[in-house]
Design a protein around this motif. Structure first.
Motif, short mmCIF file in Angstrom:
data_model
loop_
_atom_site.label_atom_id
_atom_site.label_comp_id
_atom_site.label_asym_id
_atom_site.label_seq_id
_atom_site.Cartn_x
_atom_site.Cartn_y
_atom_site.Cartn_z
N VAL A 41 -5.91 8.93 -3.46
CA VAL A 41 -4.95 8.40 -2.81
C VAL A 41 -5.10 6.73 -2.95
N ARG A 43 -4.62 4.99 -5.60
CA ARG A 43 -4.59 4.72 -6.97
C ARG A 43 -3.06 4.56 -7.72
N LEU A 44 -2.11 5.25 -6.93
CA LEU A 44 -0.55 4.79 -7.28
C LEU A 44 -0.11 4.12 -6.18
N GLU A 77 0.67 11.40 -14.06
CA GLU A 77 -0.43 11.11 -13.05
C GLU A 77 0.32 11.71 -11.53
N ASN A 79 -0.50 11.54 -7.38
CA ASN A 79 -1.54 11.42 -6.42
C ASN A 79 -1.91 12.50 -5.65
N GLU A 80 -2.92 12.57 -5.05
CA GLU A 80 -3.35 13.36 -4.40
C GLU A 80 -2.49 13.94 -3.09
#
Length: 127
Positions: A41, A43-44, A77, A79-80
């Motif tokens: 969380v 990162r994007l 990618e 996100n969690e």
């Protein structure tokens, strides 16, 4: 980097989901060779449209593709937060798969593909 066993299972599930959606909604035409990763969380957190940090709506997914280099491996990618449940993961993966299909922006072609997927039943699968 060593992944925890539960993270490896989640990544494996995402590859399975990508393959299932590719076969069902793209008739297997998307590249089978993609890199799928789960990022923490935060990162994007950048809007791809403005390239500015978005505090209110964190990005749940991002796809790196090189349309000028068709043989380049694309990276998806997630996100969690996108892994919260299967409905969210499927919605985010489908969104990113539209980008894998070389529709890199969110313009009219992107919206047309969203409509096609909805008519094909993807919304029923997610909901």
């Amino acid at each position: 980097m060593r992944h925890k066993p539960h993270a490896l299972k989640a990544i494996e599930a995402l590859y399975d989901l990508y393959g299932k959606l590719n076969r069902k909604y793209w008739k297997g035409t998307l590249p089978s060779e993609v890199r799928i990763i789960i990022v923490p969380v935060g990162r994007l957190g950048y809007s791809l449209d403005t390239l500015e940090k978005s505090e209110t709506t964190p990005e749940l997914g991002c796809t790196t593709a090189f349309p000028d280099i068709p043989q380049a491996i694309k990276t998806v990618e997630l996100n969690e937060l996108a892994m919260a449940d299967m409905m969210t993961a499927t919605a985010v993966m489908a969104h990113e798969m539209i980008h894998v299909s070389v529709i890199l922006d969110h313009g009219p072609m992107f919206k047309k593909e969203v409509d096609r997927l909805a008519k094909a039943g993807l919304l029923r699968e997610i909901l």
